[in-house]
Design an enzyme around this catalytic site. Sequence first.
Site, PDB file in Angstrom:
ATOM      1  N   GLU A 266      24.922  23.454  21.021  1.00 40.42           N
ATOM      2  CA  GLU A 266      24.139  24.121  22.066  1.00 40.42           C
ATOM      3  C   GLU A 266      24.884  24.199  23.389  1.00 40.42           C
ATOM      4  OE1 GLU A 266      22.961  21.821  19.998  1.00 40.42           O
ATOM      5  OE2 GLU A 266      21.160  22.622  19.044  1.00 40.42           O
TER       6      GLU A 266
ATOM      7  N   HIS B  95      10.151  17.465  18.214  1.00 38.92           N
ATOM      8  CA  HIS B  95      10.064  18.887  17.851  1.00 38.92           C
ATOM      9  C   HIS B  95       8.721  19.503  18.247  1.00 38.92           C
ATOM     10  CE1 HIS B  95      13.295  17.420  15.261  1.00 38.92           C
ATOM     11  NE2 HIS B  95      13.680  18.662  15.083  1.00 38.92           N
TER      12      HIS B  95
END
Lengths: 343, 351
Positions: A70, A139
């Site tokens: 990322e 998450h």
Amino acid sequence: MTTTAPTQPATRRLNTSKAMVEAIAQEMERDETVVYLGEDVGEYGGIFSSTTGLLERFGKDRVIDTPISETAFIGLGIGAATEGMRPIVELMFADFMGVCLDQIYNHMAKIHYFSGGNVKVPMVLTTAVGGGYSDGGQHSQCLWATFAHLPGMKVVVPSNPADAKGLMTSAIRDDSPVVYMFHKGIMGLPWMAKNRRAIDVVPEGEHLVPSGKANVVRPGTDVTVVTLSLSVHHALDVAERLDGEGVSAEILDLRSLVPLDREAILESVGKTGRLVVVDEDYLSFGLSGEVAATITDKDPSMLKAPVQRVTMPDIPIPYAHDLEYAVLPRQERIEAAVRRVLA
Amino acid sequence: MSTDVSRPAPVPAPTDAGSPAPELPDDVRARLYETMVLSRTFEEAILREYHADKGPGFDIGKGLVPGEMHLSAGQEPVAAGVCAHLTTDDAVTATHRPHHFAVAHGVDLKKMTAEIFGRETGLGRGRGGHMHLFDPETHFSCSGIIAEGYPPALGMAFAFKRRGTGGIAVAVTGEGAANQGAFHESLNLAALWKLPVVFVVEDNEWGISVPRTASTSVPSNAVRAAAYGIPGERVEHNDVDAVYAAAERAVGRARAGEGPSLIEVATLRMWGHFEGDAQGYRADLESVSALDPIPLYETRLREAGVLDDAAVARTKEQATEKVEAAVAFAKDSPVPDVADVMKHVFAEEDR
């Protein structure tokens, strides 16, 4: 992607993910500098269907699967944006911001200011947010207040298909970096419990919703519920139920945290005198406090009762279904808060 | 299971310099010398202005040039040798110690100086400061965060490749940054996508006060390139001619579409990590001035007949003239209007 075909009825209904993809496709069609980068955005079409069909339509030079890196690929988006492209970069879950936050808040968000306005970063960072499906505490977070707290990036959060399209179109055309946060629970995915309003009418062709314009999704006179994203739908459910008891709740969908439409908040609370803030992000130091402060900074006497905040408490999001639902800001907690503020 | 996975080409073993400095044309060497002298002259002027009014005692936030100041004296060979192959259509992302690369890449000296002085005429209208210089004219930028200038360089290279500008991006870090995730992620992605990037590691031996031997598991970061299937080359002895030659290979590879390369240069941090750093942790300070690369190169060029007294004097005079004009410009420039402090956060606030 055939959703722009003229043969379709004007009232065609799309789920949120298709509306979002439609905006991206239209902008990619219109502007060749728009590219979409991220993990599993190609063949897979985005884990939460954020890019379904784009690879087939635009090819792998413009819809690009990245390695799980990322920092590298978000930073790549930043550099490409400073050199005249309009990249859309997907961070699969907002929860992953920690592995790449430096690129986001020290670079993407600050370069324009540091350069005295000489370098623009026209980039969209998209990311999935929200819980409610037992995915656990790494998450399921919303974290929009964290992005909003760090200056230099706009933060938009659609709650329905039409806004998903309109906010995305505006985000892509914006010369500033925009963080576009889509809740999994509003995407209308076949494999996840979905809100009944996750499929709705979406304008065809060009459709823009500017950032910083809140939407009164339900007018009312007794209490203002300020919220956004999936919580808009929970609040609507509650308002419809209380309507039968003669309670008139006004629901304000913020649509964006940065810019924050403080005028709309003040106008609504000025009318109702009562405020409930519903926020799926954490309680402390976040959006709910900011909305409450918007009122008290202006005129605390506007309030006929203390502000009620319905948020995620300051705990990691638990896994077990009953535990998670106990802390999510869902209908029962919202209804109780509305009743408290009216008592 | 797919069977047609293409195998990467064998990677050349890292060359561990000591390789004799190549014979470069005289005019190239004279230019390298000029660039280094200009950079040093600039930093000496910044040093003078920085310390001129920090007293009594030393107050880092006081004076015409406030804040932390990281000067690059001793590291000029890296910037001069690399940037000699670039045009202003190529990008450079530098570190928190950025001046030598900015000077060598041709960033406007007046605007850069004004930014360091926090003036409205500066590159960032006084919003950035010396660690955050952004110049769209030369595609130059830098970052105050270790290794985090690498990922944006990939994007610049990506955009150049897309648009067919022929430009490449040079990403610079120090040797301490080579232990950061951003460094490794960037090498992998650039290699994977064959982006036209040259990664430059300035090994000045010191991550603030921690020596390379206490921070890095390998003696040379050049070997780390092998992990990503790209060439890695280490240049020893802070030798500008050798940097020039290594950069010529790396830049040539990038321009030819063959992807990224890594160059590590053994260089020298002559002064402290920042101004005010007493460097009590360094035992080698006494030997530092004898290793100053600029007089060493000057001597070499005199011996080779490239420079004589007149040429040296002229180079230094011209550098001083340029630098003092830049300093005067900065001092004469207005400070930013405090009423505008909220502007430029978002693009529509540019006016």
